[in-house]
Design an enzyme around this catalytic site. Structure first.
Site, short mmCIF file in Angstrom:
data_model
loop_
_atom_site.label_atom_id
_atom_site.label_comp_id
_atom_site.label_asym_id
_atom_site.label_seq_id
_atom_site.Cartn_x
_atom_site.Cartn_y
_atom_site.Cartn_z
N ASP A 21 0.25 14.32 -2.94
CA ASP A 21 -0.78 15.08 -2.29
C ASP A 21 -0.21 15.11 -0.77
O ASP A 21 0.91 14.63 -0.32
CB ASP A 21 -2.07 14.54 -2.24
CG ASP A 21 -2.90 15.73 -1.84
OD1 ASP A 21 -2.66 16.83 -1.13
OD2 ASP A 21 -4.22 15.53 -1.96
C1 BGC Z 1 -5.45 18.55 -0.39
C2 BGC Z 1 -4.65 19.02 -1.82
C3 BGC Z 1 -4.22 20.65 -1.57
C4 BGC Z 1 -2.90 20.23 -0.58
C5 BGC Z 1 -2.12 21.23 0.05
C6 BGC Z 1 -4.42 18.70 0.43
O1 BGC Z 1 -4.85 18.25 1.70
O2 BGC Z 1 -5.88 17.21 -0.68
O3 BGC Z 1 -5.86 19.26 -2.72
O4 BGC Z 1 -3.57 20.76 -2.93
O5 BGC Z 1 -3.55 19.60 0.52
O6 BGC Z 1 -2.73 22.13 0.54
#
Ligand code: BGC
Length: 718
Positions: A261
């Site tokens: 993530d």
């Molecule tokens: C979130 C994810 C997301 C990623 C990319 C993160 O802050 O937890 O769910 O896919 O950002 O945008």
């Protein structure tokens, strides 16, 4: 015949794989680490990012918006970079690209995996037409705590429903782009519902509750998984070899890749399990996290560790091969630009309206108790007379898009007011008053709203949360209506005009007052661009509501976490026994249980039969039940089957959903419905932490929700 068989074999085997091997052999260490590097753009790739692409130091970009922006940077990758390896283009296409569908929690209320597959397919096709080849969805985290805002992005609290929805969405997206099951794993168990908080999940609960939707996504062929932000009992998910290697790859045989993530690799330092960037990178990569989103640690800090053998080169090579294989599977080497056309807009909107209609849950529908209409339920509404439409969300175009609306635009949204106006004849008077803003502290707008309500035969109040009050970084410590909305509701109800409360929200809310005082409550979640039309379809009875809650609605926040598939305890709740598991001041039961939802007709259940009555663990038991539409309209019932393993070596939940079926019946129609349960699906983790189906009695409940139903039992014999 033989020749064609040989040809097939030749084509199917290693030519392509060998190409990747030889490609890997030609890569420098820096180019290998580059493939593991993923960065976010700001709509367009920056000049620095283009330079990284040229130098072979980037495996993918996300948040590049529009084919006019993906194409030039892909051209750099496949023409200017030394090895010409194409890029992945990611985006959070969660519930739609431009055409926004219901939030996943809302869509889960449909109990219709085909609907989820249809919207994911449409969203994927639309995203692909804009240059995207990889989405960070579906979010398959089980969530038992409504304080946690990301509950909106998943399918609620149940592993079985969550698994079916996960697989359906993977199938839908992957008809045109790659999907990512996220967040692996246990993110939804954040303590106290506080975003990014630690979790304390036993291995049994992890395997029985949190992991099944991921397993379902893997079985459906999902291309990638995203490692989560949280730690599990001290071990962060983005540096957790048990999750990303032992379970995911060795047990489940996952062949795709794992992406971290956003900066979750660097955050291993904050977690306190790494003292430096390089150490964080080493921990994540060796645990099985192949691609580093946004930390730039793999590409910037790991080469020295590889050269000094502190990270074996085979670990790097395996990760690189997983990325290359994914690019090959997606067809990027053949067709890096993937020009696609989006489905036609009317088709997208029709899907959005249909699925939004299925996602609406009718929570309450009683007579309003005035005059001649005293005895009829408040809904559906007649299309005549004067209708007051009130509330901060009644004519709001932004919030129905929900928390993750990618390229969704407020201008595309049909509001509830617009939906109502376009449904009723010109002679019907629709009076609108906002009443209050979403989080107002002032009641200055009440007077106009009260005047509107007083002149109407019914007041439709559209209340709830702002779209960004759920989703990421949107935990709430109270689950009431924000601002003065509760006061507005009470004031309108006090006029005596019957109230229909239409809710828009991304999580269960506390609805005690409304449930006790308002005759009709309609839960619409955030329904996307067709919110207003779908809501009006239900309010006026053109669509008979069929949604069921995928998550428990508590009575008060103090009951949280509250979920239907809990264990019995040694002292199950007993109102006559002080020393039983309960509260002094509130019942233990929810306000609305999991699986609950009303219809404009009624359904009766009878004749539940199970066969065989004695079965082996390899057998399937079939439940047959007669469901009758006992009301006067056609309607769709969600027939639900729950199982309780009465005696196990480990205490088992009081109920677990194991099958359901949507059934549409004409008034008066009866139908025998069969629901099958393969006994192998009744496994749990035994005392030795191995999956087991134990012989003994299983109680089966078949009915309209997790708190009601007919009962029967069968024996599982050795
Ligand atoms: C979130 C994810 C997301 C990623 C990319 C993160 O802050 O937890 O769910 O896919 O950002 O945008």
């Amino acid at each position: 015949m033989l020749r064609s068989l040989l040809l097939t074999l030749l084509l199917a085997t290693p030519a392509a794989a060998q190409n990747l091997d030889s490609l890997l052999a030609r890569m420098t260490l820096e180019e290998k680490l580059g493939q593991l590097n993923l960065l976010s753009a700001n709509g367009q790739a920056s000049p620095q990012q283009m330079q990284l692409v040229r130098a072979g130091k980037l495996g993918g970009l996300f948040n590049v918006i529009g084919a006019e922006n993906t194409t030039p940077v892909q051209r750099i990758a496949v023409t200017d970079s030394r090895l010409k390896i194409p890029l992945l283009f990611g985006l959070d296409v969660i519930h739609g690209y431009r055409t926004i569908f219901p939030i996943p929690l809302g869509e889960a209320s449909s109990f219709d995996p085909d609907a989820a597959e249809a919207t994911a397919r449409a969203a994927g096709q639309e995203a692909a037409a804009f240059g995207i080849n990889w989405t960070y969805a579906p979010m398959v985290d089980i969530a038992r705590d409504p304080r946690w805002g990301r509950i909106a992005e998943g399918s609620g609290e149940d592993p079985y429903l969550g698994s079916l929805m996960a697989a359906a969405r993977v199938r839908g997206f992957q008809q045109s782009i790659f999907a990512t099951a996220k967040h692996f794993a246990g993110y939804g168990a954040a303590e106290a519902g506080r975003e990014y908080n630690e979790t304390e999940i036993s291995q049994r609960t992890m395997r029985e509750v949190y992991l099944p939707p991921f397993k379902a996504a893997v079985d459906a062929g999902v291309a990638s998984l995203m490692s989560a932000f949280n730690d599990i009992a001290g071990v962060p998910a983005s540096g957790n070899a048990w999750l990303t290697d032992t379970v995911l790859r060795r047990e489940w045989g996952f062949k795709g890749f794992v992406v971290s993530d956003w900066t979750s690799v660097a955050e291993l330092i904050n977690h306190g399990v790494a003292g430096s960037q390089a150490e964080a990178g080493r921990r994540a990569l060796t645990a099985g996290v192949d691609m580093d989103m946004q930390s730039s640690i793999y590409v910037d800090s790991l080469a020295a560790l590889v050269r000094s053998n502190r990270i074996p080169i085979r670990v790097v090579d395996s990760a690189v091969m997983r990325i290359l294989r994914a690019k090959q599977r997606l067809g990027l080497f053949r067709d890096p630009y993937r020009a696609r056309t989006a489905p036609a807009n009317p088709e997208l909107r029709a899907t959005a309206r249909r699925v939004a209609g299925e996602s609406i849950v009718l929570l309450k529908n009683e007579p309003a108790g005035r005059g001649a209409a005293c005895c009829a339920p408040t809904l559906p509404l007649a299309k005549s007379g004067t209708i007051a439409v009130i509330g901060p969300l009644a004519d709001n175009k932004e919030e129905p898009l929900g928390p993750w609306h990618t390229q969704g635009q407020a201008a595309d949204v049909v509001t509830v007011l617009q939906g109502i106006m376009s449904k009723v004849p010109a002679a019907t008077q629709v009076v609108y008053a906002q009443g209050a803003g979403m989080e107002d502290t002032s009641t200055a707008g009440f007077a106009a709203a009260l005047a509107a309500a007083r002149q109407a035969k019914v007041a439709v109040l559209v209340l709830g949360e702002r779209g960004d009050m759920s989703g990421e970084a949107a935990s709430r410590s109270s689950l009431g209506l924000p601002g003065v909305q509760q006061e507005l509701l009470e004031a309108i109800a006090a006029t005596g005009t019957p109230v229909v409360l239409v809710l828009m929200n991304g999580r269960p809310l506390i609805l005690e007052w409304a449930s006790d005082h308002v005759p009709a409550i309609v839960e619409t979640w955030f329904l996307g661009v067709e919110a207003g039309n779908a809501t009006a379809d239900v309010l006026f009875g053109d669509v008979n509501p069929s949604g069921r809650l995928p998550v428990t609605f508590p009575r008060v926040l103090g009951q949280v976490p509250l979920y239907y598939n809990h264990r019995n305890t040694g002292r199950p709740p007993d109102v006559h026994n002080k020393y039983s598991s309960k509260y002094l001041d509130v019942p233990v039961t929810p306000r609305y249980p999991f699986g609950f939802g009303l219809s404009y007709t009624t359904f009766a259940y009878g004749n539940l039969k199970l066969s065989p009555a004695r079965a082996r663990a390899s057998d399937t038991v079939t439940a047959i039940v007669t469901v009758t539409n006992s009301g006067s309209r056609e309607g769709t019932e969600v027939v639900q089957l729950y199982v309780r393993d009465e005696v196990g070596s480990v205490s088992r939940p009081v109920r677990e959903l194991k099958a359901f079926r949507r059934v549409t019946l004409k008034p008066g129609e009866s139908r025998a419905i069969d629901l099958r349960v393969a006994l192998r699906d009744l496994w749990f983790y035994g005392l030795d932490m191995k999956p087991v189906v134990e012989p003994g009695t299983f109680r089966v409940y078949v009915g309209p929700n997790s708190a009601e139903g007919l009962e029967a039992s069968f024996e599982c014999i050795p």
